[in-house]
Every structure is written in C-alpha cells, then in structure tokens.
Design an enzyme around this catalytic site. Structure first.
Site, short mmCIF file in Angstrom:
data_model
loop_
_atom_site.label_atom_id
_atom_site.label_comp_id
_atom_site.label_asym_id
_atom_site.label_seq_id
_atom_site.Cartn_x
_atom_site.Cartn_y
_atom_site.Cartn_z
CB ALA A 223 -8.14 -5.20 12.70
CD GLU B 169 -2.87 -1.38 2.27
OE1 GLU B 169 -3.97 -1.91 2.09
OE2 GLU B 169 -2.44 -1.06 3.40
#
Ligand SMILES: Cc1cc2nc3c(=O)[nH]c(=O)nc-3n(C[C@H](O)[C@H](O)[C@H](O)COP(=O)(O)OP(=O)(O)OC[C@H]3O[C@@H](n4cnc5c(N)ncnc54)[C@H](O)[C@@H]3O)c2cc1C
Length: 498
Positions: free
Chosen positions: A334, A185
């Site tokens: 997460a 990213e």
C-alpha cells in the site's frame, strides 16, 4: 531538473486530471490534488475505496464489508475539485489523451491533460486460470464474501453429513495456498474460527478437529520478512494448529481437492472442498495497453517499467503508480501506491505553478507486518524485528489510522473487541448468492450487462410497443365503429327499454 510544461490554463479550460482506480493510489492521488488548480475525475470500476489488507477479516466474519470499503463519493464529497465516475476503463488513447470507460454497456470518454493510472493488480494462477473456479482469490469484496460463504458453508455441510454418518473430513479441511502475509493471516483466522469461535455451535461435528493447511512452493513462510521472522511465524501458526507444508507446488485444483508436487518429484493430494488462493499477483491488463503505445516493457507479472519519475517514456503527462509498476524492485504494498500517488500529484501541481520537478521518486519503507492470530503478529521495521503482543498492538494502531473514516474506525474497533477479547464473530451472515453468483455471472457472455437492456434499447422497445399498441387500438376502434354502423353492435334504437 527542468519543469515539464503542463496544459495551459485558460478561464474556460481548467487543467483536467483523470485518475484511474479508487484504491490506495487512486484515492490518495485524488486527495493530494485537493488544493491544486485542477479538476480531477476519478474513474473506477467499483463505487468504494477498498482497504485490501483487511479483506481476510471480512472473509472470516470479523468485520463487515462496509468497514473496509467506504463509498468513494462520500469520502470525496467535500473535495470540490473532484468528481467520481463509475466505470471500468477499457481503453487509454495516449495520442488523443482520452480515457474510455464502460459500465453495463454504457460508454464514457473522458479527456485529460494529466493522467494517473492506479488500477492495481489481480490474482495470478500462474497460467492455470481454471483453478479460480474452485480456489477463489482474495482481491475484492465479492471474493471475501464468497470465501465467507464457502468457509462457514463447509461447516454447515459437514454438520449435515456427520448427522447421517458420512465421512466429512474433506469438508473440515481448509487449504490456503500461498504463505505470504495474506495466506498466513487467512490460515491463522480459519484456525481460530474452527478451534475457538465455533467450538460450541455444532452438535454432530467437533470443529476443533478441522484441519487448516498452509501450502507454499517457497522453503519458508513470509519470505519477504527474512528467515528468522518466517520461522517465528511458522511456530506460532503451528501452535494454533495450522499444518504448514513448504516446498510444495500446487499442480491441480478441482472441486474436491488439490494436488501438490514436491521437489523430489513426489505428488500428494489433499481432499478438501474449501481452497483459498493467496499466491501470486498479475498487474492490471491496462499495463499492456500502455506498453503497446509507449514501448515500455512489461515484466513477467505484467508490471510496466516506468521512468524514475513514475511517468511513461515519451509521455510526461502520464504517471503510473502502485501495484502496476516495475521500478527498482519496489514491493506491491500500500505505501508504494500511496507515496507514488502523492508524488505524482505534487509533480502535476509543480508543473502548473512552473516549479521545478522534485526529481526522481524515492520510496520510504515504513516496514511490514503480518498478524498471525489475536495478540500475535510479526513486524519488520528497518533492522528491527518485533514479534508477539507488541507487534500485534502496532498492527492494531496502524490499521486504525489507515481505515478510512471515523465511523468505520469505531465500528472496526468494536468488532475487534468482540473477536479478540471475546470469542464471537459479528459478521457471520452468508447467502447463497455470495457463494454462487461469481460462477453464475461468469457463464453469461457479457457478464452483468446481459441482465440489463442496452443503452436506449428499453426506451426504443417501449416506444415501438406503444406505437404498435396504438395502431392496434385505432384499428379495433375503427372496426367497432364499422360494426356499429352496420347494425351488428349495440342495441337497435327501437328495442331500447325505458
Ligand atoms: C488480501 C490482500 C492483503 C494485503 N495486505 C497488505 C498489507 O498488509 N500491507 C500492505 O502494505 N499491502 C497489502 N496488500 C497490498 C496492497 O493492498 C496493494 O499494494 C495496494 O492496494 C496497491 O494499491 P493500488 O492503488 O496500486 O491498487 P488497488 O488498491 O488494488 O486499487 C486498484 C483500483 O483500480 C480499480 N480498477 C482496476 N481495474 C480498473 C479498470 N479497468 N477501470 C477502472 N478501475 C479499475 C480497482 O477497482 C481499484 O479501485 C494486500 C493486498 C491484498 C489483495
């Protein structure tokens, strides 16, 4: 499974839950206890809840830090049974059930009946911690702002150098180490920044000539996504102009570059001022404290082995969740932290209601995704591999759901429109402090605590000063009175005019 006994509830004593950390595990665990008959104290070393997956967008000027890091105090303001305590946990006494935290030399000891430890993980330089000075990682708001300053600053320095006719290739070369989702990213965004956003902003350099290089020791990018999606991601990155170097181990990092060693023994150096470390994690050192007190082993990344119900051996009142744990090869994502924290909260609630345990913790894998550039992403959901615009739209929807707070969602959406539909970046502000404060603070023995007085020291010093000053004034007044009495001060009465 039998219910584990919880500390008794008496009118004077409500069950005390201490939660360490305000990340995904800490915040979701605290929120999950909102209807339980407990008092929750969340102890965290920052005042915000950080949405780490979007840190790279803060670093590359798309989002502001506020959009991905709302104040935990505000998030929990309507949860009456929760309070927030700022402090870095420095000790956990499992025997006495006490958590010790510190901030700027102030120490707080908080007792608990149940404890949820969700202190996450930090960057790992695989034993080469000195790399950190020249290749910051991306784990905190400070890291992201420092990187923003370094990235935009490199273009500025290149513009200055080029105007003087100097070679600025090392300033226009950006190296990202680690081809996991964060590295991919980050590399994609720096390439878009150089080739699209900044292309009209400079006069002496052509930002489109900047090199963005992604380096990894693994043989493919995005290893957890499998070979096919990894190859697709690599092709997309190369289309963006990112150079992908695989099978290369970074062996040295200094101010002006990095050195890589290939499997065949070849050593190569890349001259670059801006290096970003997105490889390797090391679980929070609190894992060691817990391991020493319980005998639960740590793995190479410092993650602690927990029981199938996320508790520690011999301590059913202590749950460890998220990036700190080693259990069934669960990934450091997460959802593992969120689901683990919700599970721990439910177990605490069950015990208080004398209900049976729900049994071992089961993680439900909702899939993984990584964005490569605007309108390009890859996603792995169960057996399904999704790429291109569809994966990107899924990424957009998912991140909008998980960003905390309506306000942040709206502003993030606006900033994405600016960056993805237009070619701007709304958050390009950088300061000298952002770039240099980390190294400057690390040179102080006690960090920021060296910049403020110790607890009580300021008041004590002021009191001493006041006492000394008063004594001095009194002595001075006495001396003046003596001199006046002796006729050596003032105007003798007989000489007064009028
Ligand atoms: C750059 C980046 C990108 C990521 N992208 C993705 C992604 O796209 N998808 C995904 O699923 N996962 C992603 N992850 C991983 C994900 O963010 C973590 O798995 C998740 O945050 C783990 O949650 P946690 O609660 O265990 O730890 P964290 O969320 O890291 O929270 C730890 C908390 O503990 C606090 N803390 C630490 N030490 C102490 C101490 N001594 N005392 C008090 N408080 C302390 C910290 O301040 C923080 O509040 C990414 C991570 C990073 C760094």
């Amino acid at each position: 499974m039998a219910a584990t006994e919880a500390a008794p509830q008496t009118p004077q004593h409500r069950h005390q839950v201490v939660v360490i950390g305000s990340g995904f595990g800490g915040l979701f665990g605290t929120k999950a206890l909102r209807r339980s008959d407990v008092e929750v104290t969340m102890v965290a070393k920052t005042t915000h809840h950080l949405f780490q997956p979007l840190l790279y967008q803060v670093a590359t000027g798309i989002l502001s830090q506020g959009e991905i890091a709302p104040p935990t105090r505000e998030v929990l303001s309507s949860q009456k049974n929760a309070r927030v305590l700022l402090g870095e946990v420095t000790g956990i006494d499992l025997e006495q059930r006490l958590v010790t935290s510190q901030v700027l030399g102030r120490q707080t000891v908080t007792p608990y009946d149940s404890l949820i430890v969700a202190a996450g993980a930090g960057q790992s330089y695989f034993g080469n911690d000195h790399f950190a000075e020249f290749a910051p990682g991306m784990k905190s708001i400070d890291d992201a702002l420092e990187l923003r300053g370094r990235i935009f600053g490199a273009f500025e320095m290149a513009e200055l150098g080029a105007a003087r006719g100097e070679n600025v290739d090392h300033l226009l070369t950006f190296v990202v180490v680690g081809a996991g989702p964060t590295g991919v990213e980050m590399a994609g965004q720096i390439a878009e920044l150089a080739h699209r956003t900044l292309r009209k902003d400079f006069r002496s350099i052509n930002t489109r000539s900047a090199r963005v290089i992604l380096v990894d020791a693994a043989p493919q990018v995005l290893p957890p996504f499998g070979a096919k999606l990894g190859a697709k991601a690599q092709t997309e990155l190369e289309k963006l102009g990112v150079e992908v170097i695989l099978g290369a181990m970074v062996t040295d990092v200094d101010e002006r570059g990095i050195e890589m060693k290939f499997k065949d023994g070849r050593i190569e150096r890349i001259d670059t001022v801006t290096k970003i470390w997105a490889a390797g994690v090391q679980a929070n050192p609190l894992g060691r404290t817990l391991s020493e007190q319980t005998g639960a082993p740590l793995d190479r990344a410092g993650r602690i082995s927990v029981n199938p119900d996320l508790t520690l051996p011999g301590h059913p009142e202590v749950f460890v969740v998220g990036d700190m744990i080693s259990l069934d090869h669960l990934p450091g994502v997460a959802q593992v932290a969120i689901q683990g924290a919700k599970y721990a909260a439910k177990e605490i609630d069950n015990r208080l209601k004398s209900k049976a345990s729900a049994g071992p913790f089961h993680y439900f894998d909702k899939g993984s995704m990584a964005i490569i550039s605007r309108f390009r992403a890859v996603a792995l959901i169960g057996k399904f591999r999704i790429t291109g615009v569809l994966a990107w739209l899924m990424w957009l929807a998912l991140h909008l759901i998980y960003i905390t707070g309506f306000k942040s969602r709206v502003t993030a959406l606006l900033h994405w429109a600016v960056s993805f539909i237009g070619r701007g970046r709304s958050e390009r502000t950088t300061t000298e402090q952002q770039i240099f404060a980390r190294s400057a603070l690390s040179r102080l023995k006690r960090g920021a605590a060296d910049l403020v007085s110790d607890p009580g020291a300021y008041d004590a010093a002021r009191q001493l000063l006041e006492t000394t000053r008063r004594a001095e004034l009194e002595a001075q007044a006495l001396e003046e009175a003596r001199l006046t009495d002796a006729g050596q001060r003032g105007v003798p009465v007989g000489e007064r005019v009028g």
